[in-house]
Design a protein around this motif. Structure first.
Motif, mmCIF file in Angstrom:
data_model
loop_
_atom_site.group_PDB
_atom_site.id
_atom_site.type_symbol
_atom_site.label_atom_id
_atom_site.label_comp_id
_atom_site.label_asym_id
_atom_site.label_seq_id
_atom_site.Cartn_x
_atom_site.Cartn_y
_atom_site.Cartn_z
ATOM 1 N N THR A 1 0.863 -1.179 0.000
ATOM 2 C CA THR A 1 0.000 0.000 0.000
ATOM 3 C C THR A 1 0.902 1.232 0.000
ATOM 4 O O THR A 1 2.053 1.159 0.431
ATOM 5 N N ALA A 2 0.347 2.326 -0.482
ATOM 6 C CA ALA A 2 1.153 3.535 -0.630
ATOM 7 C C ALA A 2 1.472 4.147 0.730
ATOM 8 O O ALA A 2 0.681 4.049 1.664
ATOM 9 N N ASP A 3 2.626 4.779 0.816
ATOM 10 C CA ASP A 3 2.971 5.533 2.022
ATOM 11 C C ASP A 3 1.953 6.634 2.277
ATOM 12 O O ASP A 3 1.572 6.881 3.418
ATOM 13 N N ALA A 4 1.539 7.304 1.209
ATOM 14 C CA ALA A 4 0.703 8.494 1.362
ATOM 15 C C ALA A 4 -0.680 8.284 0.759
ATOM 16 O O ALA A 4 -0.843 7.563 -0.223
ATOM 17 N N ARG B 1 -4.848 10.382 0.478
ATOM 18 C CA ARG B 1 -5.737 11.498 0.779
ATOM 19 C C ARG B 1 -7.115 10.940 1.141
ATOM 20 O O ARG B 1 -7.448 9.819 0.765
ATOM 21 N N LEU C 1 -1.736 12.207 4.010
ATOM 22 C CA LEU C 1 -0.489 12.002 3.252
ATOM 23 C C LEU C 1 0.331 10.877 3.909
ATOM 24 O O LEU C 1 -0.207 9.830 4.214
ATOM 25 N N ASP C 2 1.614 11.118 4.141
ATOM 26 C CA ASP C 2 2.483 10.073 4.710
ATOM 27 C C ASP C 2 2.824 10.361 6.169
ATOM 28 O O ASP C 2 3.874 9.939 6.662
ATOM 29 N N ARG D 1 9.243 16.472 2.560
ATOM 30 C CA ARG D 1 7.915 15.919 2.819
ATOM 31 C C ARG D 1 6.818 16.975 2.657
ATOM 32 O O ARG D 1 5.632 16.629 2.635
ATOM 33 N N GLN E 1 4.301 19.582 1.056
ATOM 34 C CA GLN E 1 3.596 19.697 -0.222
ATOM 35 C C GLN E 1 3.195 21.158 -0.392
ATOM 36 O O GLN E 1 2.266 21.639 0.278
#
Lengths: 520, 520
Positions: A169-172, A174, A463-464, A479, A481
């Protein structure tokens, strides 16, 4: 007697609120257009964030890094034209602490430089050490007995609770629309289960065991400790619980390690292969000034009747020490400062005074904000209200990383919900739509909420934050954004402006009873 | 003359192949059941991987770590009962190199210990350095001129090509059914575009510029270089191109850095803030023995006619130096060794001889396997075939990380496809289904393919090979997936066994023409 007074005040405040909620809430589209223009096209939020992170460095409570950040933010807000910009003491915190050298490597069975950092407020090694490693595995205090006499002059290796995993699974991420819709409803009541109690008891037992272990390692004459709280791929988490008090008991030098490095040592030791570690850490304690400080600055109110009232916005300036605290919480500070800068750049004339506060020692228990509230508004232990208590129109906080604002927590305040809904509407196209009645915790708005003041935290995309940044050595400028922080800045600026222009202060919940009040 | 001979040989071999392909390929279900039982229920693949990674350590070509791994694997395969287990020299490689100390930190504007490792085959700093940093930005050689006279006694900071990004996709993935189905078809012809030429030329230009920069930094008397190849969150990539030749020109000490740390230095320098870096690296060159070595071991064939023929399986034992080369390629070595162990444990009596080979210096250009092929089978430069050339039944390679086997690349060999399809069928329930006619490159099967020998690489799930492990400082034991490696071990064992039992050697493609042959 005290109790009756509180109840009367509380009743008075809540009684006027329903009427307010039924008014059509005024929204100033013209100022919002200007705020968006300034905040999106001439943003300085990333420049501010760069100074807070890279230039000031890690900002552990009472560290030199936090001192630099206090100085820089106080001056920068003055440069932007804010008034009463000052570094305000809030009471006693404890010792300052900074890292002056950090080096750890495995030197046998072969050389390998390792990733780690001294645990906050631990002493250094007083020169380079090169020692055999002993692995201590203990589930209970009784398990420690077998290590008696084994630890003298050794580097103690403690176990790894959670091992790094290959992630599919993705780190980040929404928030999805579905998740936000669910948040817009009241939280389901979570029954107090015995499972919760058990988890809490287990956590307390682990903490108690860890304290026992530390004491035992010290008594047994171990040279140092290597421990880890988790992480992966060179990211490691730092942990709380270090002794910052001026009279704290001495502890051993301890390095919080990347799990990969700690696990390699553990596997080698468990296979019976002698492991030697070299380490050199130097840490510096500051005991001259044990006080804690917040930074505050204002845009003065202009309405004769209302300028003594205050709308506050804030975030904590302190961070953990192994990185530059970019998402926790330079991001929040940069956004709050930027919101103020935007309003100042637009030369708005707010009716109420707007006050930015950058808190300290949030990471050790919201000390900066709690003491500020105690000094200015009320002590939650007594709920004796100070005169400023009635003057605070609202407090807005940001402390959930670098993610853009998706809405706001009404923190159980029903009457504020339609107001927030109206204020959010102009930002729907920027992804901010949700007013949740729910509470959120863990940060400085709680200090206000605890004394019945309307303190709020925004909903932010995660996010992460939980996977990579929060309390890790990788909470760095990368990190952040930029687009998210710009969006947050304009929304906060608009909320603060509208709170400053509104005819009434924001409605409040009933005042809490002091914990010390006799039960009826 | 030579060319005619090659063509005759090639024709003879390919002429017999179509007949073979039409036979129903024999599959021994009984042995497969035994292989699965041994390989899944009594696996030693993770134990082997532990020794290769944690115990032996990083295994850079000709390093002490690779020497340890050579010794351990040679002995371990002998312990398992393999015969002719030996460390076989293959020719001249170059210098050995090991890290004895690695430390780098920013010391101004504040202290920050940084993550990095000496670039392979670079010298150490000869004690601790503490120097000002100069950022060199150059897109062309001409850009370098302005740094003349600026670099003496400075630590040179080079730019970061790709910055870490917050990722909304997972580090690791597996092949989808759709992707595998697409792989089962021939690759679409990729027309030679000018874009490809341009990319290649740009790459060469960058390499050439980098060489010029290194020379200039040396001439200008810089103290050391900090560079980065990318990565994120504490993961950094190491790069090729270091001077391992015995007569290599001297270079400066150079540390390959985590991008976060490099970028912080760059941002500070660009903001005009003086940055000072402290570093101490010590590296050790070994010049006593410049030869390269492979490790080989056998399960002897038992068929009077066929035992002189050989089925080989292999993987490269060398790795990069900043981690323990778990997925690149302890994983492949552990699987190949485990496949041999399984067959030995089952006491199979293969008709042909089975030979495991663990290559070295793959990372510098497949040197171990290429020289083995040249010494035993044929020199691709002349295509003069040695007697062993006709004896090799097949070569199987594994070098795409820790992911399980999803199929095999037929490497453009049409006649082998139905054979592989039949051999894969018993492993469909374990996710291995796909025979692709396509080629794959980048590793040691190419050495065999280059001289017309049937060399194959398996299709493996990618997992986090490209994002996190391949050539990084985080290619550690944690990245290994035990279940995947067990699956791969049983499939390889079965393939090798069937290749050893088959009536015929595997069909071959037409022999390549030597590059030096005159054009017809």
């Amino acid at each position: 007697m005290q109790k009756l007074l509180y109840l009367a005040v509380a009743y008075g405040l809540t009684a006027t609120a329903p009427a307010l909620a039924q008014q059509a809430e005024k929204v100033d589209q013209a100022i919002i257009a200007k705020i968006k223009d300034e905040g999106l096209n001439r943003s300085q939020v990333m420049k501010t964030a760069f100074y807070l992170t890279d230039v000031c460095g890690p900002r552990l409570a009472n560290s030199e890094g936090l001192n630099r950040a206090n100085d820089w933010t106080q001056k920068q807000m003055a440069i932007w034209g804010l008034t009463n910009s000052k570094i305000e003491p809030w009471g006693d915190f404890g010792r300052g602490w900074d890292i002056e050298k950090s080096y750890v490597a495995m030197t046998a069975p072969y050389y390998h430089a390792m990733i780690g950092a001294p645990k906050a407020w631990t002493p250094g090694t007083n020169g380079a050490l090169k020692k055999q490693v002993v692995l201590v595995k203990a589930a209970t205090e009784a398990d420690l007995a077998k290590y008696k006499g084994q630890l003298r002059d050794k580097i103690v290796l403690t176990e790894v609770a959670s091992e790094p995993k290959t992630t599919f699974t993705a780190d980040a991420s929404r928030y999805t629309d579905e998740e936000l819709q669910k948040m817009a409803t009241p939280a389901e009541a979570r029954p107090a289960t015995t499972a919760n109690d058990e988890a809490r008891n287990a956590y307390r037992a682990r903490l108690a065991l860890r304290t026992k272990m530390s004491e035992m390692f010290m008594q047994e004459g171990a040279a140092a400790v290597l421990s880890t709280r988790g992480g992966s791929h060179g990211t490691f988490f730092t942990s709380n619980g270090a002794p910052y008090a001026a009279d704290a008991k001495p502890v051993l030098p301890e390095i919080e390690m990347s799990p990969e490095d700690q696990l390699r040592l553990i596997r080698l030791v468990e296979a019976g292969i002698p492991v030697e570690v070299e380490m050199e850490t130097r840490t510096k304690f500051q005991t001259q000034d044990l006080k804690g400080y917040n930074v505050v600055a204002e845009i003065p109110g202009t309405d004769r009747k209302l300028k003594s009232e205050v709308v506050m916005l804030g975030a904590h300036l302190d961070s953990w020490h192994a990185a530059t605290g970019a998402t926790d919480n330079a991001a929040g500070c940069a956004v709050m400062m930027e919101a103020a800068r935007i309003l100042k750049a637009l030369d708005v004339k707010p009716r109420r005074t707007i006050r930015v506060a950058l808190w300290s020692a949030e990471e050790q228990g919201l000390h900066g904000s709690r003491n500020y509230v105690k000094n200015h508004f009320a002590d939650p232990a007594t709920m004796k209200l100070l005169p400023e208590h009635e003057k605070l129109a609202a407090y807005f906080n940001l402390d959930n990383g670098s993610g853009k604002i998706r809405g706001i927590y009404a923190q159980g305040n029903e009457q504020v919900q339609p107001i927030f809904a109206a204020w959010l509407k102009p930002f729907a196209d920027m992804g901010a739509t949700t007013v949740t009645p729910r509470n959120t915790g863990g940060t400085d708005h709680l200090a206000f909420d605890a004394v019945g003041l309307p303190g709020f935290q925004f909903i932010q995309d995660g996010l992460d934050y939980n996977t990579r940044t929060h309390h890790t050595n990788m909470d760095t400028y990368e990190r952040l954004q930029a687009d998210d922080l710009k969006q947050a800045s304009v929304i906060v600026a608009s909320f603060v402006y509208h709170a400053a222009m509104r005819d009434q202060k924001l409605p409040r919940k009933a005042l809490p009873q002091p914990p010390t009040a006799p039960k009826s």
